[in-house]
Design a protein around this motif. Sequence first.
Motif, mmCIF file in Angstrom:
data_model
loop_
_atom_site.group_PDB
_atom_site.id
_atom_site.type_symbol
_atom_site.label_atom_id
_atom_site.label_comp_id
_atom_site.label_asym_id
_atom_site.label_seq_id
_atom_site.Cartn_x
_atom_site.Cartn_y
_atom_site.Cartn_z
ATOM 1 N N SER A 571 0.923 -1.026 -0.169
ATOM 2 C CA SER A 571 -0.108 0.114 -0.067
ATOM 3 C C SER A 571 1.016 1.202 0.001
ATOM 4 O O SER A 571 1.699 1.611 0.999
ATOM 5 N N GLY A 572 1.098 1.829 -1.047
ATOM 6 C CA GLY A 572 1.681 3.079 -1.177
ATOM 7 C C GLY A 572 1.608 3.733 -2.631
ATOM 8 O O GLY A 572 0.733 3.619 -3.187
ATOM 9 N N HIS A 573 2.923 4.238 -3.170
ATOM 10 C CA HIS A 573 2.821 4.992 -4.433
ATOM 11 C C HIS A 573 3.560 3.851 -5.367
ATOM 12 O O HIS A 573 4.483 3.004 -5.069
ATOM 13 N N LEU A 582 10.591 -1.917 -18.098
ATOM 14 C CA LEU A 582 11.396 -2.467 -16.905
ATOM 15 C C LEU A 582 11.872 -1.576 -15.848
ATOM 16 O O LEU A 582 12.236 -2.084 -14.729
ATOM 17 N N ASP A 583 11.775 -0.291 -16.002
ATOM 18 C CA ASP A 583 11.936 0.781 -14.697
ATOM 19 C C ASP A 583 10.599 1.000 -14.139
ATOM 20 O O ASP A 583 10.598 1.946 -13.216
ATOM 21 N N SER A 584 9.447 0.569 -14.390
ATOM 22 C CA SER A 584 8.333 0.348 -13.431
ATOM 23 C C SER A 584 8.536 0.184 -12.417
ATOM 24 O O SER A 584 9.462 -0.634 -12.080
ATOM 25 N N TYR A 585 7.906 0.730 -11.288
ATOM 26 C CA TYR A 585 8.496 0.278 -9.601
ATOM 27 C C TYR A 585 7.287 0.401 -8.778
ATOM 28 O O TYR A 585 6.432 1.387 -9.040
ATOM 29 N N LEU A 586 7.366 -0.217 -7.450
ATOM 30 C CA LEU A 586 6.887 -0.007 -6.567
ATOM 31 C C LEU A 586 7.686 1.135 -5.540
ATOM 32 O O LEU A 586 8.905 0.821 -5.282
ATOM 33 N N ALA A 617 -1.995 0.502 -5.038
ATOM 34 C CA ALA A 617 -1.225 1.745 -5.664
ATOM 35 C C ALA A 617 -1.596 2.165 -6.983
ATOM 36 O O ALA A 617 -2.315 1.393 -7.533
ATOM 37 N N CYS A 618 -0.937 3.186 -7.507
ATOM 38 C CA CYS A 618 -1.591 3.689 -8.919
ATOM 39 C C CYS A 618 -0.660 2.831 -10.094
ATOM 40 O O CYS A 618 0.250 2.533 -9.886
ATOM 41 N N CYS A 619 -1.681 2.491 -11.006
ATOM 42 C CA CYS A 619 -1.217 2.135 -12.140
ATOM 43 C C CYS A 619 -0.396 0.685 -12.036
ATOM 44 O O CYS A 619 0.563 0.324 -12.661
ATOM 45 N N THR A 620 -0.778 -0.125 -11.193
ATOM 46 C CA THR A 620 0.206 -1.347 -10.816
ATOM 47 C C THR A 620 -0.311 -2.605 -11.832
ATOM 48 O O THR A 620 0.197 -3.577 -11.828
ATOM 49 N N GLY A 621 -1.609 -2.328 -12.456
ATOM 50 C CA GLY A 621 -2.026 -3.250 -13.361
ATOM 51 C C GLY A 621 -1.706 -3.110 -14.781
ATOM 52 O O GLY A 621 -2.294 -3.788 -15.667
ATOM 53 N N VAL A 622 -0.967 -2.047 -15.116
ATOM 54 C CA VAL A 622 -0.988 -1.590 -16.422
ATOM 55 C C VAL A 622 0.136 -2.387 -17.280
ATOM 56 O O VAL A 622 1.270 -2.672 -16.569
#
Length: 741
Positions: A571-573, A582-586, A617-622
């Motif tokens: 739960s966060g950003h 590949l640079d997408s992140y939690l 968090a935002c956009c984690t399923g994109v």
Amino acid sequence: MKDNQIEELIELLYRTQDESTRWRAAVSLEKIDPGNPKVIEALIQVLDRTQDEKTRRRAAVSLEKIGTGNPKVIEAFIKVLDTTQDELTRRRAAESLGKINPGNPKVIKALIQLLDTSRKVPTRQQAVAILEKIGIGNPKAIAGLRNLQHHRNPYTRLLVTELLPKITALTQSETQQIEDDLLLFLQETRVKDTVDRYFSTNNPKKAKFCYHRIIACLDKLQEGRDIITRRSLLNSYLDIYQRIVDFSIKTGDLNRAFFYIELFRNRYLVERIAQHYAPLPNTVTPELSAQINQAKVTEKKQLQDYTNGINQNLDEQQLKQLEIRWQDAKKALETLYAQVAVIEPEFIAKTKVSPLSFRQIQSVLPSDTAILEFFFTANKLLTLLILPGANSPKSIPVKLNPKSIAALAQAWVSGITTKTPSKEKEDINATIQTLSEQINQISDSLNLSTLLPHIPAQIQHLIIVPHKYLHLFPLHALWLNDHQRLIDRFAVSYFPNLQTWKICQNRQRSCHSLMGIENPTQDKDLIFAKAEMASIRQRQQFIHRKIFPGKQASKAEILHSATDTHCFHFSGHAEYNFQNPLDSYLMLSENSAENLTLNTIFADLHIPQADLVTLSACCTGVVDAFQPLEEYLGLPTGFLLAGAKAVIGSQWKVNSIATAFIFDEFYRQLEQTGNKAIALKNAQNWLRRCTADELRERASTWDLSKLEITERIRLDAALYSLEGIPFENPYYWAAFILTGC
């Protein structure tokens, strides 16, 4: 004191006319502060301006030591090669170039030109010696030398003739692989021409045979490659792929159309899972088992380093080294697998991927579940419906122009990636209204109401396999008619392909331990992250709980602790990077090096016990759905490859209050039903119909004792500002999707 010394020495370099003094100043600067850009700039000026060749060579030595990789230094050395007539200086500059950035195309070009233009034998010999060290496998070096094979100078021709075999030398296996790939490519090209002829003469039987040959070629070409190379290889065959599927539909062979649609769909993900999760026989010794597990980790790490190198556009020499390390790691793993095959001959077959047939799907399809599979050809969208007990899929006609859906997708991505200029209520309301209108437009375009007459009443669960842009959209929120959305009728789960569905089905997991990561960046706007975690940890199903609040969530600790967890809840950003997925992140910290990137997940995360990963968090399923091929990259892909049975992620920037309520109800439902798709459906339908009073009543059941007084005041204020049915709009409830079982 050091800064003053540097300034004085630089000034001395510029104003002195004494070359000995200038020489000593250069040596001093090299030692005092080797990384200082002012020092580098000053030494470049000496290299460029002085007429004394000895001083220039001394400056070159200093720059060689402190200027590794610096583009200005490289340009300066190349300029020296072009302008000086002094052969000792040219050789000094050439040697420095070979050391500071050996794979740079400009360096290769400069050395080739030096070999071409120099009249001095020692200079040419040195250029050859440097190229021999840095040019192995380099296409530009090889091409440049081949251009010199007919040089006017016989000695240069001799040097080139001797050098070329050294830098183009391949192992026997590499040579064989190149020959095999070339043969396949030529075979595929000839067969494609044959297909075109048969297709134009309306001979479907012969065309079908040739299509099958093409598929075999493409399958062989992409097997065992990294994900980026697969994209490159198959991109040129996209039109063939689409035509094969379209041809099968036209000839009425829907089973074959299904087979082809599934064949290349996210094969990378399936292959990697098959290779790393094939169960070892009980007869394997503990020592061999430990060696295999370590070899898997090494191979996985080397592959990701190589893939990341391609993504970062490293030079050919660096990429070659990374590829060699990966190939060596693969061979080491295959050698160990061969030892297992002595014990169980069928083991190697279990690490290979075979496309699922329609009959295999039917054998495991539950009686209350249907599959909806989409596929874009060049001119239309195919929709295949698979029902339990059917002999073949049904093709549901959808009159849709792919260009129109592509335009909707572009607008959609623009909306979810745009930075919100302010948090004013008017701006947020505009975003909410726009998203709702876009969902209505997508509903009109796809017109899923045409499906309903074909789906029996007993079907309660819909498995959706999207294609291209459809991965971006909340298909479960689309309208079936004026009063009913898809989620009103079905529990929905999404899959990148049906092989992944079967793999996830086979992952038998418990769900008794919880690992929670709670607002690691300590963002004050995420006050509901604490409330969300407080409600989840109250669930009785979690016998063991490990919560990382705030800054306690370091990357190293998460990678270590996640290994044995059943439920991983973040739960966060988060952020999705469309330019480089590949640079997408939690986000774990303001320090970007601490972020849990997709690249890190691919390389270092191992969660073989995970029943569920929830990314609140935002956009984690994109995923990067604009790729022409179907090797999509997104955080769910990474977690599935790491071992998770299911992943819940979001398709846009979510509201933290609504999200806290969704997951409170989701985990309540999951505890009762044990079915993730049904639990998510019930939670989303509950939220979209809940009144403000009902939400406040629910919040009163949370244990908020860990909240600070100021946090509690803000949370209460947010709760009491709710009115009517506050989260009815799909913006609030539709973002989260389930990928997995």
